[in-house]
Structure formats: structure tokens, C-alpha cells
Design an enzyme around this catalytic site. Structure first.
Site, PDB file in Angstrom:
ATOM      1  CB  THR A  80      32.515  35.166  60.399  1.00 47.82           C
ATOM      2  OG1 THR A  80      32.244  35.324  62.425  1.00 47.82           O
ATOM      3  CG2 THR A  80      33.169  35.889  60.108  1.00 47.82           C
ATOM      4  CG  ASP A  81      29.890  29.641  58.119  1.00 46.18           C
ATOM      5  OD1 ASP A  81      29.689  29.462  59.554  1.00 46.18           O
ATOM      6  OD2 ASP A  81      30.789  28.816  57.501  1.00 46.18           O
ATOM      7  CD1 TRP A  82      27.820  30.079  65.404  1.00 50.25           C
ATOM      8  CD2 TRP A  82      27.419  31.086  62.939  1.00 50.25           C
ATOM      9  NE1 TRP A  82      26.645  30.817  65.278  1.00 50.25           N
ATOM     10  CE2 TRP A  82      26.354  31.551  63.857  1.00 50.25           C
ATOM     11  CE3 TRP A  82      27.665  32.534  62.247  1.00 50.25           C
ATOM     12  CZ2 TRP A  82      25.713  32.795  63.727  1.00 50.25           C
ATOM     13  CZ3 TRP A  82      26.551  33.161  62.108  1.00 50.25           C
ATOM     14  CH2 TRP A  82      25.954  33.477  62.926  1.00 50.25           C
ATOM     15  CG  PHE A  83      33.563  29.385  66.538  1.00 47.45           C
ATOM     16  CD1 PHE A  83      33.671  29.679  67.593  1.00 47.45           C
ATOM     17  CD2 PHE A  83      32.492  27.881  66.330  1.00 47.45           C
ATOM     18  CE1 PHE A  83      33.623  29.355  68.324  1.00 47.45           C
ATOM     19  CE2 PHE A  83      31.975  27.871  67.142  1.00 47.45           C
ATOM     20  CZ  PHE A  83      32.079  28.554  68.843  1.00 47.45           C
ATOM     21  N   GLY A  84      34.589  31.573  61.901  1.00 48.60           N
ATOM     22  CA  GLY A  84      35.416  31.498  60.827  1.00 48.60           C
ATOM     23  C   GLY A  84      37.111  32.435  61.491  1.00 48.60           C
TER      24      GLY A  84
END
Length: 784
Positions: A274-278
Site C-alpha cells: 500500500t501507499d502509507w496508510f492506504g
């Protein structure tokens, strides 16, 4: 006797133990044995990151991995008993992003800020981009990171996207080919890449929750095609899923995108993160094939463990994702125990960025051979605040902690030009005051990652201008633009301010009256308005954001030490409203709620361009729209001048085994050396079932350096199914049989030769996926 018996029994037990089962070790035992030896809790830890100490979801760009590489974006979870180390994931596209200083350490750990993605793409030179990637990858390796979270290759759908500086083009072929070259270069060092953001991350406004509504055809032909090219031609270690919803589903929770398309159709073998916190639902992400969740949250760990225990998540799926992560770890320098130096050759890399930047700068105007400056021009009047504070690149995760940035002032001095001291001192005093006034307020740790307002251009009197015109040989004016992650640009940022317009008008009028020339330099990361003022200066150089050596690179071009050979990878419209997506793109520059990044809300509202965006322009992005609908532009796609001229001749095409090979001779007909970019467009026959753009880029090539009078032959190849369009009704790529035109051009609006080619039709089936939940108004082709 009893003591001897006990010792003997212990010795026997040790012997038996050494002959019996041992704990599997990654790299020595089969992966399935390592996975079988893992506890459920260890598996759950491995598929999420190790968290971001000190942050609760309010930042996607600040990583703290103090025991490994301070300032890196994140790490994976180590399981020492199984021989599984932690590996380091670090930003970003224009160079490695880590902390330059460390607590209790007098050494510095600066990285090289290379040119932004848009500039690299503007070189149209895959070999050059691969070499830049090699230099970036070397810094990743020598600073102890394992995977670079780059390149970013989303489409320039709209001029205002805040991250266009990281992205390559409005065209998917350019995006895919440049990204593939970058990946090959970085990964040649034995480190990995993560191509991002998959997919359709074309606006920063409310990026964590906006729902992009895109037709399957536009997805396949425009927004996914570059990723497909990069996956198939460079084998990136990882793919990063984007934040946004796509047709109603978070991309990181979408099995059709991450499994059916990416793995089953394209054959991707690597890991998805994921992108960060996605995303929102950790279990749905696991099932979709999003193997790793970064940076890692307690609630994700708990959700995965509980779902397996309750039978809501098949442990076989968790095992599948763990296996992909372990396969990635096996390739990493940390697993291989590479003894990194923390001392890459920064001077050699500074030379790489300085040279590569010149090849991507685009000469937009050059009346009467204003450039390169002749030897009689020594005294320079340097206007524009950005001349004295050059912009190396954008902000956010695409920024680089570098040791310095060479301003245009510095670059001119290094090239032995004499910059007017009176004017310089006035600017430096004014800029210091403006920067103090614009200094971010408050203690929000995110503020320093957002674009800082640039100084407003100052007013200069007619007497001052006349005085400087008399004292100097030429005027240089720099216009600057800053953008970055989290926030899109505004229309006012696309247009010139009233102060900028007045500066250009006043300087041009005054210097021209004195018989002196004016050159405008664009230190920008994305498109700005040029049509209203481009007739005023004698030359315009789009220098983009050229990295830490930017001022030297521009001075090299101005002085003739280097020559520009870049061309635009996007269209410059006459006005913002002319862009096909202008009615369907947020223009307020507003930010989403970043305080709840780690805990996105369940319910979305229905605010247009915020909670959802309809891609009504469909496949008509960039030049596909402007050329098909015969819209006037300021500068067309593929446009760029040189210090010399070129002639095209002897165009030919031959067909063999479903491959069309086009050749054309290019001759340098001018008086200076130069390189030419040759573009091959295809025009499909009219009257088929699908609307088609007037032309589409299908191949390109850049010549070697040609001396005056020298000729070279350029070869470009197109595969038959490169000519196909996507038919949603049949879920297939379809080639309409008939007479095609192969257009050899210097830009999309400067076609040098046309070849007629009879093409046989064909069909290639795909999966029936990624549908719109509800219909949107799709722009239709021009009827005339």
C-alpha cells in the site's frame, strides 16, 4: 558415577537433537517450510510494516527507522529465528530520501537531488534515464536501503495536479517507457523499486477518499497502459497501490486490479504494497492481493489475526502474501548482508544530474538565434525572485535532503557571467523579507512538507529598469512554481500573477528599447500559461526543476556549453479551461483531512471533484483531445526547438511477423551539433465501432549527437496489437482492419512524413473487469 551418567545423557540428547528437526531458515530452506514454521502472529506482523513511531496517521512522508536508516519511509518486520531480516523502504523519485543528519553522529548523509520526473521524461532518452536510475540506485544501496519507492508514473490528466512534477507525461507510452528505463537502472544495483501509484492517482485533493470514475476503455488505454509497459519491460520488485477509490472500490482492496489484471493478465510476479496508510479494510486488502500494508497499524494486525482465527480469512491467502514478501526479501541487500559504505560518490552523481538535466530542458522560443549567448554578452541583469532561489524539485515524499542547490545566480557566476550587483542586492534583501513573511506558522509536523508560498514579484520603477538596461548586455527573467504532495495547484498558479505579467512586460519593453534581448526561464514542475506573453521575450527556456545542479545546468545551456534537446511530454494549452478535464478537476487547492489518515471514515459523501471525480474526457487526454478536436494550443505535445535544424528523409515501413518497422533518415542541416527526437504517431481508419483519437503516439526514438551535415537512420518498431483499441462491449483489444497512416513527426502537430499501411484486423480477449458502478457522460469524438 551419577554425575557421569547425567553428563553422558546430556551429551546423547545433544547428539540426537542435532540429528533431528531444525528451525527452517530463509534462503537455506524451501520457502514453504519457512512459512509453515511461522506462527499466525508472525505472518500477520510480516504483512504489515513496523509502524511510524511518533505519528498516528498524520503523515505519509516521515519515516523513522532509527536502527537501520533514519528518515527512510518504513521497514518490514524481522523474524530473526527464521533468518528473516528487516528491510528498508525509502522514498523517492528524484533521489533517495533519508535524514541528512543523525543524533550523536557528526557525519552527514546527504543524497543527490536529481531532475524531477517530468524533466527526465522530456529527454525522451531511455538510455539516459537508465543511467540516472543507476546513480540513484547506487545511493539506495550504499546508504543501506533495499527498495526505492519510485518511480511515479501516473498520467498528467490535468495541469493542476500537485504531483505532476513526479510524473512523466500525459501519454502512457512515454510514461511506461521512461518508467521502465528508470526501474532497470535502479535495480541494476541489486535493490528494488516500487512503481506507483497504482492506479489513477491523478489528483491530490482528498486523495485518501476520492473515487475516480473511469471507463474500462480509458483505464486500459490511458491510465493503466504505462504500468503495463513498465511491468512487462522492467520487472519491478514491487507495485504500490494508490490511496483513492477506483469505480467504487479502494485500489488496495480491489482484486480485479491487483490480481486479475496485474498478475493474471500482465504476469507480474512481485509484491504489492500500500501507499502509507492506504485503504481501510486489512482483510479485504489481503484477499485482493495487496501483500503488505505500510507503515503498519495495530488494528490491521489484530484484524488479520482475528479474521484467520474466526474463519473469515483463509490462512492460505495470508500464506500466499507472506510468500511474495519473502521472495522480495530474498533479493535485498539486507538479506544478503551487503556491507554498505554510507559513502556513495556524490560528486560523480552531481555530474550525472547536471548533464542529464540539460538534455531534458525544452527550448520553447529562440528568435534570431538569441541562444546560445554569444561571447559579447557578459553583463547580465537577473530578474525574478526564483533566479536567486532556484527550485530543485517538488515537496513531500518527492523531495530530497541534499547538501545544496545551485541557483541561477550561482550558475551564471560559475560560467563567468557578470550579474549586476545592484539588482542582485535589491532582490536578495527583498527575498529574505518575503521568505520571513511566508514562513510556515504553527507546530504541525506536516507543514514543512507542504509547498511554501514563493515571494511575490517586486515592483521595479521605469528609471531602475532603464538604468540596468544601460549597464548590462541582456535580461534574464526566471518564473518559478512550487508544488507537491497533499495539495493540488490552483488556477491562479497556472496563470501568471499580475506582478509577473508586469515584470515581463516592463523588462521586455525597456530592454528592447535599448536594443537588448530578454530571455525567460521557466523553473517549473508543471504546465503554466504561456500564450498571453510568449510573444514578448526573445527566447524562452523551460528548465523544469533540474535538481541540485539546476543553476549550473541552465548556465550550460545559455552559454552553449550544452544544448537543449528536450521536447514536451505534455500539451501547453492556451488557457486552463481548454484542457478536456478542466470541468472535472478541483481548482481550489484544498487539502483532505490528514488527521485521520490512519483511520479513514467508512462513509463517503457526494461532493463532486472531492468525494468523486468523473473522467468524462475518457480517452481524450492531452494531445488526443487537442488534436482530435482541433483546439488551438500554445505549445503542442512533442514540441521542442534546438540550436540547430533537422531534415527528415527516406521514410520507409516494412511488416514482418506482426511487427511494423519504420525507418527514417534524420540530417542535421544547421550549424550546431544536436540531437533530434523522432515521434511515430498512428492514425486509425475512420468508421469503426469505436471513436478513435485523431492520432496516437506509438513509438519514439532519439538520435545520437549529430554534427552539422551529419545524417543518421532512426528505426522504430510497432507491434500489431499496439494498434488495438479496447472494446468494453466485448472485453477485448480490437484491431480494426484497414488503411492506417503512420505519421512521422517532430511533434504531434509537425508531421514530416506519412506512410500508408494496410493492417489486418484482430481480437485479443481480456477479463471483463473494472466497470463503472454508474454511467458517466463520455466525451465523443469530433463529428467533422
Amino acid at each position: 558415577m551419577k554425575k557421569e551418567l547425567i553428563i553422558g545423557m546430556a551429551f546423547s540428547a545433544a547428539i540426537l537433537s542435532s540429528c533431528g528437526p531444525t528451525t527452517p531458515q530463509l534462503g537455506k530452506s524451501p520457502i514453504n517450510e519457512v512459512i509453515n514454521a511461522m506462527t499466525l502472529e508472525e505472518k500477520a506482523h510480516l504483512v504489515i510494516g513496523t509502524g511510524m513511531a511518533g505519528f498516528s496517521g498524520d503523515s505519509a512522508v516521515i519515516g523513522k527507522t532509527k536502527k537501520l536508516v533514519p528518515g527512510a519511509a518504513g521497514t518490514t518486520y524481522p523474524i530473526e529465528r527464521l533468518g528473516i531480516p528487516a528491510v528498508v523502504l525509502a522514498d523517492g523519485p528524484a533521489g533517495l530520501r533519508i535524514d541528512p543528519t543523525r543524533e550523536g553522529d557528526s557525519a552527514t548523509y546527504y543524497c543527490t537531488h536529481f531532475p524531477i520526473g517530468t524533466l527526465l521524461a522530456s529527454t525522451w532518452n531511455q538510455e539516459l534515464v537508465e543511467n540516472v536510475g543507476k546513480a540513484i540506485g547506487n545511493e539506495v544501496l550504499e546508504y543501506g536501503a533495499d527498495v526505492l519507492l519510485a518511480p511515479a508514473l501516473n498520467i498528467h490528466r490535468n495541469p493542476l495536479c500537485g504531483r505532476n512534477f513526479e510524473y512523466y507525461s500525459e501519454d502512457p507510452l512515454v510514461s511506461g517507457k521512461i518508467a521502465a528505463a528508470y526501474v532497470r537502472g535502479v535495480q541494476s544495483n541489486g535493490v528494488g523499486t516500487s512503481i506507483k501509484h497504482f492506479a489513477v492517482n491523478n489528483q491530490e485533493s482528498n486523495r485518501m477518499a476520492v473515487d475516480a470514475h473511469v471507463s474500462p476503455r480509458a483505464l486500459r488505454e490511458i491510465y493503466l497502459k504505462g504500468f503495463e509497459i513498465a511491468v512487462k519491460e522492467s520487472n519491478p520488485w514491487t507495485v504500490m497501490s494508490s490511496y483513492n477509490y477506483l469505480n467504487g472500490v479502494y485500489t488496495s482492496e480491489n482484486p480485479e486490479l491487483l490480481t486479475t489484471l496485474l498478475r493474471d493478465e500482465w504476469g507480474f510476479k512481485g509484491m504489492v504494497m500500500t501507499d502509507w496508510f492506504g485503504g481501510k479494510d486489512a482483510v479485504a486488502q489481503m484477499e485482493a492481493g495487496n501483500d503488505m500494508l505500510q507503515p503498519g497499524l495495530d488494528r490491521q494486525y489484530e484484524a488479520i489475526v482475528n479474521a484467520v482465527k474466526e474463519g473469515k480469512l483463509d490462512e492460505a491467502i495470508l500464506n500466499r502474501n507472506v510468500e511474495r514478501i519473502l521472495n522480495m526479501i530474498l533479493q535485498t541487500p539486507h538479506f544478503k548482508k551487503y556491507n554498505y559504505s554510507n559513502k556513495p560518490d556524490l560528486q560523480a552523481h552531481a555530474n550525472v544530474t547536471r548533464q542529464s538535466a540539460t538534455e531534458g530542458m525544452v527550448l520553447l522560443k529562440n528568435d534570431n538565434q538569441t541562444l546560445p549567448l554569444n561571447s559579447n554578452i557578459q553583463k547580465v541583469a537577473l530578474f525574478g525572485c526564483t533566479s536567486y532561489n532556484f527550485i530543485a524539485g517538488g515537496t513531500g515524499s518527492g523531495n530530497v535532503n541534499r547538501a545544496y542547490t545551485v541557483s541561477l545566480l550561482d550558475g551564471l557566476k560559475n560560467a563567468n557571467f557578470q550579474v549586476n550587483d545592484e539588482l542582485k542586492n535589491i532582490y536578495l534583501k527583498y527575498i529574505a523579507e518575503e521568505n520571513e513573511r511566508n514562513k510556515p506558522k504553527g507546530d504541525n509536523p506536516l507543514v514543512k512538507f507542504l509547498p511554501t508560498p514563493l515571494p511575490t514579484e517586486m515592483a521595479l520603477s521605469a528609471d531602475q529598469l532603464s538604468n540596468w538596461a544601460a549597464q548590462t548586455d541582456i535580461a534574464l527573467i526566471t518564473l518559478g512554481r512550487m508544488s507537491g504532495e497533499f495539495v493540488d495547484r490552483k488556477v491562479s498558479d497556472f496563470n501568471l500573477s499580475k506582478e509577473e505579467s508586469k515584470l515581463i512586460n516592463d523588462v521586455c519593453r525597456t530592454f528592447h528599447a535599448a536594443g537588448k534581448k530578454v530571455v525567460v526561464i521557466l523553473n517549473i514542475g508543471g504546465v503554466i500559461e504561456t500564450d498571453s506573453w510568449k510573444n514578448l521575450p526573445d527566447a524562452i527556456l523551460c528548465a523544469w526543476q533540474a535538481g541540485q545542479e539546476g543553476g549550473n545546468s541552465v548556465a550550460d545551456i545559455l552559454s552553449g556549453k550544452a544544448y537543449p534537446s528536450g521536447k514536451l511530454t505534455m500539451t501547453f494549452p492556451v488557457k486552463f479551461e481548454d484542457a478536456a478535464s478542466s470541468a472535472n478537476f478541483p481548482t481550489e487547492g484544498a487539502m483532505g483531512n490528514l488527521s485521520n489518515m490512519a483511520d479513514p471514515k467508512e462513509k463517503k459523501s457526494d461532493v463532486k471533484l472531492w468525494d468523486y471525480t468523473d473522467y468524462e474526457e475518457d480517452i481524450y487526454v492531452g494531445y488526443r483531445y487537442f488534436d482530435s478536436f482541433e483546439k488551438q494550443v500554445s505549445y503542442p505535445f512533442g514540441y521542442g526547438l534546438s540550436y540547430t535544424t533537422f531534415e527528415y528523409g527516406n521514410p520507409k515501413v516494412k511488416t514482418e511477423n506482426g511487427i511494423y518497422t519504420v525507418t527514417v533518415d534524420v540530417k542535421n542541416t544547421g550549424t550546431q551539433p544536436g540531437k533530434e527526437i523522432v515521434e511515430l504517431y498512428i492514425s486509425a481508419p475512420k468508421g469503426g465501432e469505436l471513436n478513435k483519437p485523431e492520432k496516437e503516439l506509438k513509438a519514439f526514438a532519439k538520435t545520437k549527437e549529430l554534427n552539422p551535415g551529419e545524417t543518421t537512420s532512426v528505426t522504430m518498431e510497432v507491434k500489431a496489437f499496439d494498434l488495438a483499441s479496447y472494446n468494453e462491449n466485448s472485453s477485448a483489444w480490437v484491431i480494426d482492419g484497414g488503411n492506417y497512416q503512420f505519421l512521422i513527426g517532430a511533434s504531434s502537430r509537425d508531421i514530416k512524413a506519412t506512410l500508408d499501411v494496410v493492417v489486418t484486423g484482430g481480437v485479443e480477449k481480456t477479463n471483463n473487469i473494472l466497470h463503472l458502478q454508474s454511467p458517466i457522460n463520455i466525451l465523443k469524438n469530433n463529428p467533422f
